[in-house]
Design a protein around this motif. Sequence first.
Motif, mmCIF file in Angstrom:
data_model
loop_
_atom_site.group_PDB
_atom_site.id
_atom_site.type_symbol
_atom_site.label_atom_id
_atom_site.label_comp_id
_atom_site.label_asym_id
_atom_site.label_seq_id
_atom_site.Cartn_x
_atom_site.Cartn_y
_atom_site.Cartn_z
ATOM 1 N N GLN A 208 0.800 -1.218 0.000
ATOM 2 C CA GLN A 208 0.000 0.000 0.000
ATOM 3 C C GLN A 208 0.839 1.278 0.000
ATOM 4 O OE1 GLN A 208 -2.871 -1.781 3.228
ATOM 5 N NE2 GLN A 208 -3.897 -0.059 2.249
ATOM 6 N N PRO A 209 1.700 1.438 -0.979
ATOM 7 C CA PRO A 209 2.506 2.665 -1.013
ATOM 8 C C PRO A 209 1.728 3.845 -1.588
ATOM 9 C CG PRO A 209 3.052 1.301 -2.894
ATOM 10 C CD PRO A 209 2.057 0.524 -2.075
ATOM 11 N N CYS A 211 -0.505 6.334 -0.752
ATOM 12 C CA CYS A 211 -1.949 6.545 -0.698
ATOM 13 C C CYS A 211 -2.275 7.868 -0.001
ATOM 14 C CB CYS A 211 -2.625 5.394 0.038
ATOM 15 S SG CYS A 211 -2.356 3.777 -0.747
ATOM 16 N N PHE A 223 8.927 -0.547 -9.071
ATOM 17 C CA PHE A 223 8.164 -1.092 -7.950
ATOM 18 C C PHE A 223 8.476 -2.572 -7.757
ATOM 19 C CE2 PHE A 223 5.889 2.753 -8.469
ATOM 20 C CZ PHE A 223 5.051 2.940 -7.369
ATOM 21 N N CYS A 227 4.235 -4.400 -3.935
ATOM 22 C CA CYS A 227 3.509 -3.122 -3.892
ATOM 23 C C CYS A 227 2.102 -3.287 -4.468
ATOM 24 C CB CYS A 227 4.267 -2.057 -4.666
ATOM 25 S SG CYS A 227 5.874 -1.644 -3.980
ATOM 26 N N ALA A 230 -1.542 0.374 -4.678
ATOM 27 C CA ALA A 230 -0.791 1.631 -4.763
ATOM 28 C C ALA A 230 -1.697 2.786 -5.178
ATOM 29 C CB ALA A 230 0.346 1.488 -5.766
ATOM 30 N N VAL A 244 3.966 -2.778 -12.200
ATOM 31 C CA VAL A 244 3.380 -2.495 -10.896
ATOM 32 C C VAL A 244 2.273 -3.518 -10.676
ATOM 33 C CG1 VAL A 244 1.844 -0.728 -11.884
ATOM 34 C CG2 VAL A 244 2.310 -0.743 -9.431
#
Length: 283
Positions: A208-209, A211, A223, A227, A230, A244
């Motif tokens: 959860q990068p 946000c 990534f 990940c 996102a 991603v």
Amino acid sequence: MKTIANQEFGGERPLFASHDLRLENVIIREGESAIKECSNIEAENCRFEGNYPFWHVHGFSIRNCYFAVGGRSALWYSDHLKMSDTVIDAPKMFREMHDIDIENVVINDADEIFWRCRDIRVKNLKLHDGTYPFMFSENIYVDGLESDSKYVFQYVKNVEIHHAKITTKDAFWEVENVTIYDSELNGEYLGWHSKNLRLVNCHISGEQPLCYAHDLVLENCTFDPSCDRAFEYSTVNADIRGAVTNIKNPMSGHIVADSIGSVTIDENIKAPADCRIEIRRSA
């Protein structure tokens, strides 16, 4: 400038209100506030074992020194510090300070360090253990950082970072005006609630990068497969190299990647809900 060499001091305030003083091979034993309310101080090849040695000190240098665990909370309410080639095993260093130059320093208990400081310049810093380094600080320039401390760079403003390897969670939480170049950022919940966070040539790992970010920019970033989810509820302009895994409910902007595992757009997306998501066309 007066020089004190090859001596030991202990107890409370042994060098209180000293000015224009050089310390060479000096040991500060158990006690408190050894060098308090001082100015123009040089310390070289010294060892600090007592609590709170440098408080309210204006203009000082610390070179090739060691802060033992007992030398906790050593540098508070001070300014114009140059520290180099120093090892610190004590927590809670650097509070309410400004104009700090750090070079070739290792901090082995980075708990609550650099709190509410400004105008910090760092070259080759290693942080280990501890929580919340740099919280509420601003005007920071870093070139060379290795850190496995938790919750680094929360609530900071006006930061530029080069060549960092940061392994943590909740890094860069609610930051403003931060740019990171050529770095590895490993951990969950990177950059949540940030404003004007820009990542250039960075590699990102963890769940959860990025946000709830506002005006987020990624340039030539990669990534890790970990990940997922996102960019949820972020406004973002992202150029992703490689794949991603998952993008979820970005609010607006433009995201392009070489490949995308999946995109989640559901009933919970927030307005304006107009982010363009696309796979880069081959040349």
